[in-house]
Design an enzyme around this catalytic site. Structure first.
Site, mmCIF file in Angstrom:
data_model
loop_
_atom_site.group_PDB
_atom_site.id
_atom_site.type_symbol
_atom_site.label_atom_id
_atom_site.label_comp_id
_atom_site.label_asym_id
_atom_site.label_seq_id
_atom_site.Cartn_x
_atom_site.Cartn_y
_atom_site.Cartn_z
ATOM 1 N N GLY A 58 36.733 -22.280 34.490
ATOM 2 C CA GLY A 58 35.286 -22.457 34.337
ATOM 3 C C GLY A 58 34.759 -21.314 33.508
ATOM 4 O O GLY A 58 35.472 -20.347 33.244
ATOM 5 N N ARG A 59 33.527 -21.465 33.082
ATOM 6 C CA ARG A 59 32.959 -20.357 32.296
ATOM 7 C C ARG A 59 31.595 -19.994 32.861
ATOM 8 O O ARG A 59 30.873 -20.864 33.343
ATOM 9 C CB ARG A 59 32.855 -20.756 30.818
ATOM 10 N N GLY A 60 31.296 -18.706 32.868
ATOM 11 C CA GLY A 60 29.978 -18.279 33.359
ATOM 12 C C GLY A 60 29.284 -17.537 32.235
ATOM 13 O O GLY A 60 29.825 -17.388 31.140
ATOM 14 N N LYS A 61 28.099 -17.042 32.530
ATOM 15 C CA LYS A 61 27.310 -16.338 31.527
ATOM 16 C C LYS A 61 27.990 -15.027 31.137
ATOM 17 O O LYS A 61 27.908 -14.577 30.002
ATOM 18 C CB LYS A 61 25.922 -16.049 32.130
ATOM 19 N N ASP A 115 22.259 -16.728 47.651
ATOM 20 C CA ASP A 115 22.399 -17.696 46.554
ATOM 21 C C ASP A 115 23.243 -18.888 46.985
ATOM 22 O O ASP A 115 24.141 -19.321 46.268
ATOM 23 C CB ASP A 115 23.023 -16.988 45.335
ATOM 24 N N GLY A 157 31.353 -14.230 31.565
ATOM 25 C CA GLY A 157 32.791 -14.255 31.303
ATOM 26 C C GLY A 157 33.386 -15.541 31.847
ATOM 27 O O GLY A 157 32.655 -16.415 32.298
ATOM 28 N N ARG A 158 34.688 -15.635 31.825
ATOM 29 C CA ARG A 158 35.348 -16.887 32.224
ATOM 30 C C ARG A 158 36.188 -16.703 33.475
ATOM 31 O O ARG A 158 36.445 -15.582 33.904
ATOM 32 C CB ARG A 158 36.283 -17.315 31.085
ATOM 33 N N VAL A 159 36.608 -17.834 34.029
ATOM 34 C CA VAL A 159 37.503 -17.816 35.183
ATOM 35 C C VAL A 159 38.801 -18.477 34.728
ATOM 36 O O VAL A 159 38.754 -19.556 34.133
ATOM 37 C CB VAL A 159 36.920 -18.635 36.360
HETATM 38 O O1 LIG Z 1 34.254 -21.757 39.930
HETATM 39 C C1 LIG Z 1 34.840 -21.984 38.862
HETATM 40 O O2 LIG Z 1 34.373 -21.849 37.721
HETATM 41 C C2 LIG Z 1 36.141 -22.511 38.943
HETATM 42 N N1 LIG Z 1 37.040 -22.294 40.071
HETATM 43 N N2 LIG Z 1 37.882 -23.286 40.358
HETATM 44 C C3 LIG Z 1 38.705 -22.907 41.323
HETATM 45 C C4 LIG Z 1 38.374 -21.603 41.681
HETATM 46 N N3 LIG Z 1 38.919 -20.769 42.595
HETATM 47 C C5 LIG Z 1 38.374 -19.565 42.724
HETATM 48 N N4 LIG Z 1 37.324 -19.115 41.983
HETATM 49 C C6 LIG Z 1 36.785 -19.939 41.046
HETATM 50 N N5 LIG Z 1 35.742 -19.481 40.324
HETATM 51 C C7 LIG Z 1 35.191 -18.140 40.487
HETATM 52 C C8 LIG Z 1 34.187 -18.150 41.641
HETATM 53 C C9 LIG Z 1 33.618 -16.774 41.792
HETATM 54 C C10 LIG Z 1 33.808 -15.933 42.845
HETATM 55 N N6 LIG Z 1 33.159 -14.763 42.755
HETATM 56 C C11 LIG Z 1 32.446 -14.645 41.649
HETATM 57 N N7 LIG Z 1 31.694 -13.511 41.395
HETATM 58 C C12 LIG Z 1 30.927 -13.388 40.268
HETATM 59 O O3 LIG Z 1 30.875 -14.271 39.413
HETATM 60 N N8 LIG Z 1 30.241 -12.221 40.211
HETATM 61 C C13 LIG Z 1 29.345 -11.866 39.206
HETATM 62 C C14 LIG Z 1 29.116 -12.648 38.087
HETATM 63 C C15 LIG Z 1 28.196 -12.214 37.133
HETATM 64 C C16 LIG Z 1 27.502 -11.032 37.285
HETATM 65 C C17 LIG Z 1 27.756 -10.298 38.439
HETATM 66 CL CL1 LIG Z 1 26.899 -8.868 38.670
HETATM 67 C C18 LIG Z 1 28.660 -10.700 39.378
HETATM 68 S S1 LIG Z 1 32.578 -16.033 40.676
HETATM 69 C C19 LIG Z 1 37.311 -21.228 40.878
#
Ligand SMILES: O=C(O)Cn1ncc2ncnc(NCCc3cnc(NC(=O)Nc4cccc(Cl)c4)s3)c21
Length: 274
Positions: free
Chosen positions: A21-24, A139, A26-28
């Protein structure tokens, strides 16, 4: 053999696979520990992005908070490390991914009473544990819930969590639909914000959309402040009773999580698939 606590993890310990997956920020990626072949989710956060959005303290707070939480329905932060450009979160891999996608895949984009009660129970259990550790998640929404290969909930992304009580302003980038009145009006809030979100979540499981969904954010704010909940026909009296006890304007009127876990609608529906 397990590594000692002082071991310095690095990207070199992993074979990095497909992006999950991708977030704002970075990516996973799916990744595998070269030594143990253990599968993990590797979340990368670009330092420049975190600094630009002034959330680097939040990332460190999340690492601090999540590395002390251990619960079957909370996605475990196994370890973390960084290089010059990125912070890496090494997370438990939840094989069935985002609950949000599972919800949209359902025939009418909503869950049965059985799945809704099972997931609501598991989130309540995870939140009760967070609150016992003085952590507010803040959240709770389908996008932050993941499913394991055997269909159990993993509460994830403590990127917005704080220690209770708090009045930390949060420039929420996501949906307003889950915001409780006290956060909408920028007041001090406590663990009961999570109770509100649990009520919104249970409603969205059963209906397929949150109760205050509107075309504009102003309309959403209004409905949140008035707490006018529409009750479509598929919501049974038991589900309505539980949701009404969680989506209460005054935070102290929201029922305790231990009461949620033994609510008659939860007990009647959470175990056997109908
Ligand atoms: O979800 C998906 O895209 C896909 N996916 N599929 C399976 C799977 N198994 C585990 N994890 C996944 N994804 C990561 C979930 C997260 C857990 N903890 C996070 N923490 C975070 O983002 N912190 C964060 C971000 C931005 C700024 C700041 Cl200050 C903090 S993200 C999985």
């Amino acid at each position: 053999e397990t590594r000692s606590n002082s071991y310095m993890w690095s990207l070199n310990d992993f074979e990095v696979g497909a992006p999950l997956g991708r977030g704002k920020f970075g990516r996973v990626y799916l990744a595998r520990d070269k030594n143990t072949h253990y599968m993990v989710a590797l979340k990368t956060l670009f330092k420049t992005e975190l600094i630009k959005s002034r959330v680097e303290k939040q990332a460190l707070r999340e690492i601090e908070i999540q590395s002390h939480l251990r619960h079957p329905n909370i996605l475990q932060l196994l370890t973390y490390f960084h290089d010059e450009k990125r912070i890496y979160l090494v997370l438990e891999f939840a094989a069935r991914g985002e609950l949000y996608k599972e919800l949209k895949r359902q025939p009418k984009e909503r869950f049965s009473e059985h799945l809704s009660a099972k997931y609501t129970y598991q989130v309540a259990d995870a939140l009760e544990y967070c609150h016992q550790n003085n952590v507010i998640h803040r959240d709770i929404k389908p996008e932050n819930l993941l499913l394991t290969h055997n269909g159990d909930i993993k509460l994830a992304d403590f990127g917005w969590s704080v220690h209770a009580p708090s009045n930390k302003r949060n420039t929420m980038c996501g949906t307003l639909d889950y915001l409780p009145p006290e956060m909408v009006s920028g007041q001090k809030y406590d663990i009961f914000v999570d109770h509100w979100c649990l009520g919104i979540l249970c409603y969205e499981f059963l209906v397929g959309r949150p109760p205050f969904l509107s075309d504009t954010s102003d309309e959403t704010y209004d409905k949140i402040k008035k707490v006018e909940i529409p009750w479509p026909p598929q919501i049974t009296p038991g589900a309505k009773d539980l949701i009404s006890r969680l989506i209460k304007r005054r935070s102290q009127d929201r029922i305790p999580l231990r009461e949620v876990k033994k609510h008659f609608w939860i007990l009647e529906n959470k175990d056997d698939p109908k």
